[in-house]
Structures are given as C-alpha cells and as structure tokens.
Design a protein around this motif. Structure first.
Motif, PDB file in Angstrom:
ATOM      1  N   GLY A   1       3.913   2.940  -5.439  1.00 59.16           N
ATOM      2  CA  GLY A   1       3.026   2.264  -6.380  1.00 59.16           C
ATOM      3  C   GLY A   1       3.676   1.183  -7.214  1.00 59.16           C
ATOM      4  N   ASP A   2       4.968   0.912  -7.022  1.00 57.66           N
ATOM      5  CA  ASP A   2       5.614  -0.164  -7.774  1.00 57.66           C
ATOM      6  C   ASP A   2       4.973  -1.497  -7.392  1.00 57.66           C
ATOM      7  N   ARG A   3       4.553  -2.242  -8.399  1.00 60.27           N
ATOM      8  CA  ARG A   3       3.868  -3.519  -8.148  1.00 60.27           C
ATOM      9  C   ARG A   3       4.821  -4.559  -7.568  1.00 60.27           C
ATOM     10  N   LEU A   4       4.296  -5.331  -6.634  1.00 60.50           N
ATOM     11  CA  LEU A   4       5.072  -6.386  -5.989  1.00 60.50           C
ATOM     12  C   LEU A   4       5.304  -7.546  -6.949  1.00 60.50           C
ATOM     13  N   GLN A   5       6.433  -8.207  -6.782  1.00 64.24           N
ATOM     14  CA  GLN A   5       6.732  -9.407  -7.564  1.00 64.24           C
ATOM     15  C   GLN A   5       5.728 -10.498  -7.196  1.00 64.24           C
ATOM     16  N   PRO A   6       5.401 -11.389  -8.141  1.00 63.52           N
ATOM     17  CA  PRO A   6       4.513 -12.510  -7.789  1.00 63.52           C
ATOM     18  C   PRO A   6       5.120 -13.310  -6.645  1.00 63.52           C
ATOM     19  N   GLY A   7       4.270 -13.839  -5.820  1.00 66.14           N
ATOM     20  CA  GLY A   7       4.740 -14.653  -4.706  1.00 66.14           C
ATOM     21  C   GLY A   7       3.886 -14.459  -3.479  1.00 66.14           C
ATOM     22  N   ARG A   8       4.391 -14.998  -2.376  1.00 64.21           N
ATOM     23  CA  ARG A   8       3.667 -14.942  -1.106  1.00 64.21           C
ATOM     24  C   ARG A   8       4.269 -13.870  -0.219  1.00 64.21           C
ATOM     25  N   TYR A   9       3.382 -13.193   0.513  1.00 66.13           N
ATOM     26  CA  TYR A   9       3.781 -12.098   1.399  1.00 66.13           C
ATOM     27  C   TYR A   9       3.094 -12.270   2.739  1.00 66.13           C
ATOM     28  N   SER A  10       3.787 -11.882   3.788  1.00 68.65           N
ATOM     29  CA  SER A  10       3.234 -11.898   5.130  1.00 68.65           C
ATOM     30  C   SER A  10       2.889 -10.459   5.523  1.00 68.65           C
ATOM     31  N   VAL A  11       1.698 -10.259   6.048  1.00 65.15           N
ATOM     32  CA  VAL A  11       1.267  -8.943   6.510  1.00 65.15           C
ATOM     33  C   VAL A  11       1.302  -8.949   8.026  1.00 65.15           C
ATOM     34  N   ASN A  12       2.164  -8.114   8.605  1.00 63.74           N
ATOM     35  CA  ASN A  12       2.342  -8.016  10.055  1.00 63.74           C
ATOM     36  C   ASN A  12       2.625  -9.375  10.698  1.00 63.74           C
ATOM     37  N   GLY A  13       3.398 -10.204  10.003  1.00 63.54           N
ATOM     38  CA  GLY A  13       3.796 -11.495  10.551  1.00 63.54           C
ATOM     39  C   GLY A  13       2.729 -12.564  10.492  1.00 63.54           C
ATOM     40  N   GLY A  14       1.611 -12.302   9.821  1.00 63.79           N
ATOM     41  CA  GLY A  14       0.514 -13.268   9.736  1.00 63.79           C
ATOM     42  C   GLY A  14       0.766 -14.335   8.682  1.00 63.79           C
ATOM     43  N   GLU A  15      -0.257 -15.124   8.439  1.00 66.23           N
ATOM     44  CA  GLU A  15      -0.186 -16.183   7.439  1.00 66.23           C
ATOM     45  C   GLU A  15       0.096 -15.592   6.060  1.00 66.23           C
ATOM     46  N   PRO A  16       0.931 -16.258   5.267  1.00 61.56           N
ATOM     47  CA  PRO A  16       1.254 -15.741   3.931  1.00 61.56           C
ATOM     48  C   PRO A  16       0.024 -15.656   3.031  1.00 61.56           C
ATOM     49  N   VAL A  17       0.008 -14.614   2.204  1.00 63.17           N
ATOM     50  CA  VAL A  17      -1.045 -14.420   1.196  1.00 63.17           C
ATOM     51  C   VAL A  17      -0.357 -14.201  -0.149  1.00 63.17           C
ATOM     52  N   GLU A  18      -1.051 -14.526  -1.218  1.00 59.05           N
ATOM     53  CA  GLU A  18      -0.522 -14.351  -2.565  1.00 59.05           C
ATOM     54  C   GLU A  18      -0.722 -12.916  -3.027  1.00 59.05           C
ATOM     55  N   ALA A  19       0.290 -12.375  -3.695  1.00 58.32           N
ATOM     56  CA  ALA A  19       0.145 -11.080  -4.355  1.00 58.32           C
ATOM     57  C   ALA A  19      -0.655 -11.324  -5.633  1.00 58.32           C
ATOM     58  N   ARG A  20      -1.633 -10.466  -5.882  1.00 57.74           N
ATOM     59  CA  ARG A  20      -2.455 -10.571  -7.083  1.00 57.74           C
ATOM     60  C   ARG A  20      -2.290  -9.297  -7.891  1.00 57.74           C
ATOM     61  N   ASP A  21      -1.859  -9.445  -9.137  1.00 55.62           N
ATOM     62  CA  ASP A  21      -1.645  -8.292 -10.022  1.00 55.62           C
ATOM     63  C   ASP A  21      -0.705  -7.260  -9.402  1.00 55.62           C
ATOM     64  N   GLY A  22       0.247  -7.708  -8.592  1.00 49.70           N
ATOM     65  CA  GLY A  22       1.230  -6.808  -8.004  1.00 49.70           C
ATOM     66  C   GLY A  22       0.808  -6.161  -6.701  1.00 49.70           C
ATOM     67  N   PHE A  23      -0.313  -6.621  -6.126  1.00 51.41           N
ATOM     68  CA  PHE A  23      -0.826  -6.028  -4.888  1.00 51.41           C
ATOM     69  C   PHE A  23      -1.147  -7.109  -3.866  1.00 51.41           C
ATOM     70  N   VAL A  24      -1.058  -6.734  -2.604  1.00 53.72           N
ATOM     71  CA  VAL A  24      -1.550  -7.553  -1.500  1.00 53.72           C
ATOM     72  C   VAL A  24      -2.734  -6.793  -0.920  1.00 53.72           C
ATOM     73  N   THR A  25      -3.862  -7.484  -0.765  1.00 50.86           N
ATOM     74  CA  THR A  25      -5.066  -6.839  -0.230  1.00 50.86           C
ATOM     75  C   THR A  25      -5.153  -7.102   1.263  1.00 50.86           C
ATOM     76  N   LEU A  26      -5.407  -6.038   2.008  1.00 43.39           N
ATOM     77  CA  LEU A  26      -5.491  -6.115   3.467  1.00 43.39           C
ATOM     78  C   LEU A  26      -6.838  -5.582   3.915  1.00 43.39           C
TER      79      LEU A  26
END
Length: 118
Positions: free
Chosen positions: A78-103
């Motif tokens: 449950g530790d919130r992710l740092q702000p920034g962009r994340y790739s989910v399964n090698g896909g296009e980067p998405v922004e973390a919002r409030d410490g979460f990436v929505t999938l």
C-alpha cells in the motif's frame, strides 16, 4: 513445526521493504491475479498472499471481486508511488495520481508489472 515458525517470523518484514522500494521507483510492482485460498484453520491468518517466482522476485497475489473493472495499484503493502510516469506491462506510460496507477482489467490478464519510466 518450530522451523516453520522461525522462517515465517524471519520473512514478515520482507514485503514492507519490497513495497518501499516499489514506491520509490527502485523496483517494479508485481501483481499476480488469481484465486487466493486462505487456510481456514490458521490462527491470525494474514490478509496478504505472496508468490515468489523462479528468480526470487516477490509478487502480491490478488483475487479481484467479481465485477471489478479497475484496480488502483501502489506498492504491494500500500505504499504510495512517487509522482511520475509508470509503464504497465510495458505499455504506454501513464501518470501516477495520488500515489496510484489505475489499471483497467480485461479477461486473460494474469500478471501485472508496473515500472517507473525515467
């Protein structure tokens, strides 16, 4: 039986350290989707289930409730992710919002790897 207790106690800290590394972007968040079976007779059974793959990497195992269409992902504890962009399964980067990436969930999805994009 005493040996199992020693192993259990010695590894209880590990998910918390892995989760902090994931939140800092030093390690990918790894989630496996599937059936979670809890031991019905366990005393003080935990709410988390983990899987270790052949490389020794830790995965959190989740069984989304029926009808769930999205998951909000953070570190495995449950530790919130740092702000920034994340790739989910090698896909296009998405922004973390409030410490979460929505999938958005879809059929056939079994493993989720969320990696920080430089």
């Amino acid at each position: 039986m005493p040996h199992a207790l020693v192993v259990s106690m010695n590894l209880r800290w590990l998910p918390y350290f892995v989760s902090m590394r994931q939140a800092a972007g030093l390690e990918p968040v790894r989630i496996r989707l599937g059936k979670v079976e809890r031991e019905p007779l366990a005393q003080g059974a935990g709410a988390n289930t983990f899987h270790f793959d052949e490389q020794g990497r830790m995965w959190k195992v989740l069984e989304p409730a029926s009808g769930t269409q999205e998951l909000k992902l953070a570190g495995i504890m449950g530790d919130r992710l740092q702000p920034g962009r994340y790739s989910v399964n090698g896909g296009e980067p998405v922004e973390a919002r409030d410490g979460f990436v929505t999938l958005r969930l879809h059929s056939g999805l079994e493993e989720i790897v969320v990696s920080k994009v430089p």
